[in-house]
Write a protein that holds these residues in place. Structure first.
Motif, PDB file in Angstrom:
ATOM      1  N   ALA A  22       3.607 -36.982 -21.942  1.00  0.00           N
ATOM      2  CA  ALA A  22       4.539 -37.127 -22.066  1.00  0.00           C
ATOM      3  C   ALA A  22       5.525 -38.424 -20.144  1.00  0.00           C
ATOM      4  CB  ALA A  22       5.594 -35.578 -22.726  1.00  0.00           C
ATOM      5  N   LEU A  23       4.995 -37.687 -18.820  1.00  0.00           N
ATOM      6  CA  LEU A  23       5.668 -38.026 -18.333  1.00  0.00           C
ATOM      7  C   LEU A  23       5.147 -39.581 -18.210  1.00  0.00           C
ATOM      8  CD1 LEU A  23       4.976 -35.013 -15.668  1.00  0.00           C
ATOM      9  CD2 LEU A  23       7.445 -36.344 -16.210  1.00  0.00           C
ATOM     10  N   ARG A  24       3.598 -39.312 -18.789  1.00  0.00           N
ATOM     11  CA  ARG A  24       3.035 -40.831 -18.574  1.00  0.00           C
ATOM     12  C   ARG A  24       3.994 -41.799 -19.856  1.00  0.00           C
ATOM     13  NH1 ARG A  24      -0.297 -43.385 -21.561  1.00  0.00           N
ATOM     14  NH2 ARG A  24      -1.013 -41.494 -23.246  1.00  0.00           N
ATOM     15  N   MET A  25       3.807 -41.339 -20.964  1.00  0.00           N
ATOM     16  CA  MET A  25       4.653 -42.239 -21.566  1.00  0.00           C
ATOM     17  C   MET A  25       6.491 -42.266 -21.839  1.00  0.00           C
ATOM     18  SD  MET A  25       2.893 -40.301 -25.219  1.00  0.00           S
ATOM     19  CE  MET A  25       3.848 -41.576 -26.648  1.00  0.00           C
ATOM     20  N   GLY A  26       6.790 -41.244 -21.661  1.00  0.00           N
ATOM     21  CA  GLY A  26       7.682 -41.832 -20.822  1.00  0.00           C
ATOM     22  C   GLY A  26       8.182 -42.948 -19.471  1.00  0.00           C
ATOM     23  N   ARG A  27       7.873 -42.987 -18.252  1.00  0.00           N
ATOM     24  CA  ARG A  27       7.495 -43.567 -18.008  1.00  0.00           C
ATOM     25  C   ARG A  27       6.679 -45.070 -18.701  1.00  0.00           C
ATOM     26  NH1 ARG A  27       2.674 -42.372 -14.722  1.00  0.00           N
ATOM     27  NH2 ARG A  27       1.398 -43.245 -15.874  1.00  0.00           N
ATOM     28  N   GLU A  28       5.868 -45.067 -19.121  1.00  0.00           N
ATOM     29  CA  GLU A  28       5.760 -46.638 -20.013  1.00  0.00           C
ATOM     30  C   GLU A  28       6.180 -46.910 -21.122  1.00  0.00           C
ATOM     31  OE1 GLU A  28       2.180 -46.013 -21.443  1.00  0.00           O
ATOM     32  OE2 GLU A  28       1.098 -45.772 -19.999  1.00  0.00           O
TER      33      GLU A  28
END
Length: 161
Positions: A22-28
């Motif tokens: 979730a953190l990675r997808m939010g960043r991307e």
């Protein structure tokens, strides 16, 4: 745990990597970090607290008087590493985790024999079960034909739609 620490069974990657993902997808995808963090902590705790899980009303945020488990992560590098083949791969970019004031992950390594967590359970409640009265249910949930013929049930009601 009865499962050996070194050889846990393979799990779905969602079990090991959902928060980092979730953190990675939010960043991307340009989602503000604070929004993603709120979704992963405060909003989930608030919802469970509103559903009656009283202990969740004091979790999900860093605030005086609240219970805080703290995950320290690098928002630029946090990454889910679990795959379907290796469902237990730990996420990267998370150097420290503090649970109940005790460090459980240090320098990205899970510390053995450190288990400060507490179970979170609903309080025991009296059963709300009420036996079903078949005749009352049939009268309330079927349509009366007034005439009893082949397709109707013994109460003269059609089981419709």
């Amino acid at each position: 745990w009865d499962t050996p620490f070194d050889k846990p069974p393979n799990n779905h990657p969602r079990a090991a990597g959902c928060f980092a993902k979730a953190l990675r997808m939010g960043r991307e995808n340009g989602i503000p970090l604070m929004h993603t963090v709120a979704q992963l902590s405060y909003i989930s705790a608030k919802h469970l607290g509103m559903c009656g899980l009283k202990s969740m009303k004091e979790r999900g945020r860093l605030q005086k008087g609240m219970i805080a488990d703290i995950t320290i992560f690098d928002p630029l590098t946090v990454q889910d590493e679990a795959t379907y083949a290796e469902g237990n791969n730990p996420s990267s970019g998370i150097p420290y985790v503090v649970v109940n004031g005790v460090v459980v992950v240090k320098d990205s390594e899970v510390l053995r024999d450190v288990n400060p967590g507490q179970p979170i359970r609903f309080e025991k409640a009296e059963s709300r079960f009420e036996p079903l009265d078949k005749k009352k249910w049939m009268m309330a949930n079927t349509v009366s034909s007034g005439v009893r013929f082949g397709g109707a049930n013994p109460y003269g009601h059609f089981n419709c739609c």
